[in-house]
Design a protein around this motif. Structure first.
Motif, PDB file in Angstrom:
ATOM      1  N   GLN A 169      41.587  65.826  56.882  1.00  0.00           N
ATOM      2  CA  GLN A 169      40.890  65.491  58.129  1.00  0.00           C
ATOM      3  C   GLN A 169      40.227  64.119  58.042  1.00  0.00           C
ATOM      4  O   GLN A 169      40.212  63.372  59.015  1.00  0.00           O
ATOM      5  N   ALA A 170      39.701  63.790  56.864  1.00  0.00           N
ATOM      6  CA  ALA A 170      39.041  62.495  56.699  1.00  0.00           C
ATOM      7  C   ALA A 170      40.046  61.355  56.702  1.00  0.00           C
ATOM      8  O   ALA A 170      39.744  60.256  57.165  1.00  0.00           O
ATOM      9  N   ALA A 171      41.253  61.611  56.211  1.00  0.00           N
ATOM     10  CA  ALA A 171      42.272  60.566  56.132  1.00  0.00           C
ATOM     11  C   ALA A 171      42.891  60.286  57.493  1.00  0.00           C
ATOM     12  O   ALA A 171      43.414  59.201  57.732  1.00  0.00           O
ATOM     13  N   GLY A 172      42.883  61.258  58.354  1.00  0.00           N
ATOM     14  CA  GLY A 172      43.470  61.070  59.676  1.00  0.00           C
ATOM     15  C   GLY A 172      44.974  61.274  59.653  1.00  0.00           C
ATOM     16  O   GLY A 172      45.538  61.872  58.741  1.00  0.00           O
ATOM     17  N   ALA A 173      45.634  60.733  60.655  1.00  0.00           N
ATOM     18  CA  ALA A 173      47.077  60.950  60.809  1.00  0.00           C
ATOM     19  C   ALA A 173      47.894  60.183  59.781  1.00  0.00           C
ATOM     20  O   ALA A 173      48.995  60.593  59.441  1.00  0.00           O
ATOM     21  N   ASP A 174      47.385  59.053  59.267  1.00  0.00           N
ATOM     22  CA  ASP A 174      48.170  58.242  58.341  1.00  0.00           C
ATOM     23  C   ASP A 174      47.957  58.643  56.872  1.00  0.00           C
ATOM     24  O   ASP A 174      48.551  58.049  55.991  1.00  0.00           O
ATOM     25  N   GLY A 175      47.146  59.633  56.582  1.00  0.00           N
ATOM     26  CA  GLY A 175      46.859  60.024  55.202  1.00  0.00           C
ATOM     27  C   GLY A 175      47.832  61.063  54.686  1.00  0.00           C
ATOM     28  O   GLY A 175      47.480  62.226  54.547  1.00  0.00           O
ATOM     29  N   GLY A 176      49.058  60.664  54.390  1.00  0.00           N
ATOM     30  CA  GLY A 176      50.088  61.602  53.968  1.00  0.00           C
ATOM     31  C   GLY A 176      49.860  62.181  52.581  1.00  0.00           C
ATOM     32  O   GLY A 176      50.244  63.300  52.295  1.00  0.00           O
ATOM     33  N   SER A 177      49.233  61.405  51.691  1.00  0.00           N
ATOM     34  CA  SER A 177      49.057  61.888  50.324  1.00  0.00           C
ATOM     35  C   SER A 177      47.654  62.409  50.058  1.00  0.00           C
ATOM     36  O   SER A 177      47.312  62.694  48.914  1.00  0.00           O
ATOM     37  N   ALA A 178      46.862  62.537  51.072  1.00  0.00           N
ATOM     38  CA  ALA A 178      45.478  62.983  50.897  1.00  0.00           C
ATOM     39  C   ALA A 178      45.448  64.453  50.486  1.00  0.00           C
ATOM     40  O   ALA A 178      46.079  65.303  51.093  1.00  0.00           O
ATOM     41  N   GLY A 179      44.759  64.730  49.430  1.00  0.00           N
ATOM     42  CA  GLY A 179      44.555  66.108  49.023  1.00  0.00           C
ATOM     43  C   GLY A 179      45.694  66.737  48.244  1.00  0.00           C
ATOM     44  O   GLY A 179      45.718  67.950  48.090  1.00  0.00           O
ATOM     45  N   LYS A 180      46.624  65.929  47.725  1.00  0.00           N
ATOM     46  CA  LYS A 180      47.748  66.518  46.974  1.00  0.00           C
ATOM     47  C   LYS A 180      47.277  67.121  45.656  1.00  0.00           C
ATOM     48  O   LYS A 180      47.797  68.134  45.224  1.00  0.00           O
ATOM     49  N   GLY A 181      46.290  66.506  45.033  1.00  0.00           N
ATOM     50  CA  GLY A 181      45.744  67.061  43.790  1.00  0.00           C
ATOM     51  C   GLY A 181      45.059  68.400  44.025  1.00  0.00           C
ATOM     52  O   GLY A 181      45.202  69.328  43.223  1.00  0.00           O
ATOM     53  N   SER A 182      44.343  68.491  45.119  1.00  0.00           N
ATOM     54  CA  SER A 182      43.678  69.752  45.461  1.00  0.00           C
ATOM     55  C   SER A 182      44.685  70.846  45.773  1.00  0.00           C
ATOM     56  O   SER A 182      44.500  72.005  45.402  1.00  0.00           O
ATOM     57  N   LEU A 183      45.770  70.463  46.443  1.00  0.00           N
ATOM     58  CA  LEU A 183      46.818  71.436  46.736  1.00  0.00           C
ATOM     59  C   LEU A 183      47.484  71.924  45.459  1.00  0.00           C
ATOM     60  O   LEU A 183      47.758  73.116  45.304  1.00  0.00           O
ATOM     61  N   ALA A 184      47.701  71.023  44.516  1.00  0.00           N
ATOM     62  CA  ALA A 184      48.295  71.414  43.234  1.00  0.00           C
ATOM     63  C   ALA A 184      47.356  72.343  42.461  1.00  0.00           C
ATOM     64  O   ALA A 184      47.801  73.334  41.869  1.00  0.00           O
ATOM     65  N   LEU A 185      46.073  72.025  42.477  1.00  0.00           N
ATOM     66  CA  LEU A 185      45.096  72.877  41.792  1.00  0.00           C
ATOM     67  C   LEU A 185      45.029  74.260  42.428  1.00  0.00           C
ATOM     68  O   LEU A 185      44.984  75.278  41.730  1.00  0.00           O
ATOM     69  N   ALA A 186      45.033  74.295  43.760  1.00  0.00           N
ATOM     70  CA  ALA A 186      44.992  75.580  44.458  1.00  0.00           C
ATOM     71  C   ALA A 186      46.237  76.395  44.140  1.00  0.00           C
ATOM     72  O   ALA A 186      46.146  77.604  43.881  1.00  0.00           O
ATOM     73  N   SER A 187      47.392  75.758  44.122  1.00  0.00           N
ATOM     74  CA  SER A 187      48.632  76.462  43.792  1.00  0.00           C
ATOM     75  C   SER A 187      48.587  77.017  42.373  1.00  0.00           C
ATOM     76  O   SER A 187      49.019  78.142  42.121  1.00  0.00           O
ATOM     77  N   LEU A 188      48.069  76.219  41.449  1.00  0.00           N
ATOM     78  CA  LEU A 188      47.954  76.662  40.064  1.00  0.00           C
ATOM     79  C   LEU A 188      47.001  77.854  39.950  1.00  0.00           C
ATOM     80  O   LEU A 188      47.294  78.830  39.244  1.00  0.00           O
TER      81      LEU A 188
END
Length: 80
Positions: free
Chosen positions: A43-62
């Motif tokens: 949400q903070a990155a907006g529409a152009d933030g395609g890679s925002a939060g990828k580390g958090s997503l990986a951690l959540a998946s793990l």
């Protein structure tokens, strides 16, 4: 017929069950926290933030995979 209870074995089983339960709940909570941080980063990155939060997503998946693995392992012990 006399029946004896092995109190030490019962206490060990109860202690191990409690410890595993606390560990799984903690890891699951960390996964939920990582997902919420990912949503905030997206949400903070907006529409152009395609890679925002990828580390958090990986951690959540793990975290969720670890929880699923623990549950499946315990089910195989029960079925066993």
């Amino acid at each position: 017929m006399s029946m004896t209870i092995k109190w030490a074995a019962l206490a060990q089983t109860a202690g191990a069950s409690f410890a595993i339960t606390v560990a799984v709940v903690t890891v699951f909570s960390l996964g939920v926290l990582a997902l919420s941080r990912r949503e905030a980063a997206v949400q903070a990155a907006g529409a152009d933030g395609g890679s925002a939060g990828k580390g958090s997503l990986a951690l959540a998946s793990l975290c969720f995979a670890a929880c699923a693995g623990a549950v499946l392992y315990c089910l195989t012990l029960i079925a066993g």
